[in-house]
Design a protein around this motif. Structure first.
Motif, mmCIF file in Angstrom:
data_model
loop_
_atom_site.group_PDB
_atom_site.id
_atom_site.type_symbol
_atom_site.label_atom_id
_atom_site.label_comp_id
_atom_site.label_asym_id
_atom_site.label_seq_id
_atom_site.Cartn_x
_atom_site.Cartn_y
_atom_site.Cartn_z
ATOM 1 N N GLY A 1 -10.619 -46.568 -39.720
ATOM 2 C CA GLY A 1 -9.796 -47.770 -39.791
ATOM 3 C C GLY A 1 -9.245 -48.181 -38.440
ATOM 4 N N ASP A 2 -9.244 -47.267 -37.464
ATOM 5 C CA ASP A 2 -8.799 -47.612 -36.113
ATOM 6 C C ASP A 2 -9.836 -48.515 -35.442
ATOM 7 O OD1 ASP A 2 -6.499 -46.064 -36.309
ATOM 8 O OD2 ASP A 2 -7.228 -44.452 -35.000
ATOM 9 N N THR A 3 -9.376 -49.308 -34.493
ATOM 10 C CA THR A 3 -10.259 -50.083 -33.630
ATOM 11 C C THR A 3 -9.926 -49.702 -32.201
ATOM 12 O OG1 THR A 3 -10.383 -51.906 -35.202
ATOM 13 C CG2 THR A 3 -11.018 -52.388 -32.925
ATOM 14 N N LEU A 4 -10.922 -49.224 -31.476
ATOM 15 C CA LEU A 4 -10.728 -48.717 -30.121
ATOM 16 C C LEU A 4 -11.099 -49.761 -29.079
ATOM 17 C CD1 LEU A 4 -12.290 -45.166 -30.612
ATOM 18 C CD2 LEU A 4 -9.913 -45.890 -30.968
ATOM 19 N N ARG A 5 -10.473 -49.641 -27.910
ATOM 20 C CA ARG A 5 -10.806 -50.472 -26.751
ATOM 21 C C ARG A 5 -10.566 -49.642 -25.500
ATOM 22 N NH1 ARG A 5 -6.530 -52.182 -23.894
ATOM 23 N NH2 ARG A 5 -4.481 -51.911 -24.825
ATOM 24 N N CYS A 6 -11.112 -50.088 -24.364
ATOM 25 C CA CYS A 6 -11.059 -49.334 -23.115
ATOM 26 C C CYS A 6 -10.361 -50.104 -22.009
ATOM 27 C CB CYS A 6 -12.478 -49.028 -22.613
ATOM 28 S SG CYS A 6 -13.478 -48.076 -23.748
#
Length: 149
Positions: free
Chosen positions: A96-101
């Motif tokens: 359910g998490d959404t990751l970004r860098c």
């Protein structure tokens, strides 16, 4: 083309978006990191994770997918990487998490033994949708120097 000489220490960039799914978490874990808290809600509930969490190695793989996606369409004289430094899993990653860098170039140097290439270091931080840092490492990248024409 983006060469060693074009890299600026202090340069920052933000990129990526990766939706973490339950199916991918359990599939990765069953193949590469089959610990109970990566495979079972019941087992995870008995740990500090509290619920099913992604393997740290899976988080690294998702990060690499975002890095490669970010490189598409940009011509870079990259030559791969000799490794990473200071890998830290800061917080659990959950389905359910959404990751970004976010990346920041921290240093660069031309190779003494291979003058046709240089090395640069970037501090890579991965955040979830709440802007909580979940992963941090120092990336070492090899890149060609601009040819002398």
């Amino acid at each position: 083309m983006h060469w060693f000489e074009d890299i600026e220490v202090g340069a920052r960039r933000a990129f990526g978006s990766y939706a973490v799914t339950r199916e991918e978490v359990t599939e990765f874990a069953s193949k590469y990191d089959p610990q109970p808290f990566h495979l079972s809600d019941e087992a995870a509930a008995k740990t500090h994770f509290g619920r099913l969490s992604a393997s740290g190695w899976h988080t690294c793989a998702m990060t690499m997918a975002m890095i490669v996606e970010d490189l598409k369409g940009r011509e870079e004289a990259g030559l791969g990487s000799p490794g990473i430094d200071e890998l830290k899993w800061l917080k659990p990653v959950y389905p359910g998490d959404t990751l970004r860098c976010e990346a920041e170039v921290t240093e660069k140097r031309r190779s003494a033994s291979r003058p046709e290439m240089g090395l640069y270091k970037s501090r890579m931080t991965v955040f979830n949708q709440d802007d909580v840092a979940v992963l941090r490492f120092i990336s070492n990248g090899l890149i060609r120097t601009r040819p002398a024409d």
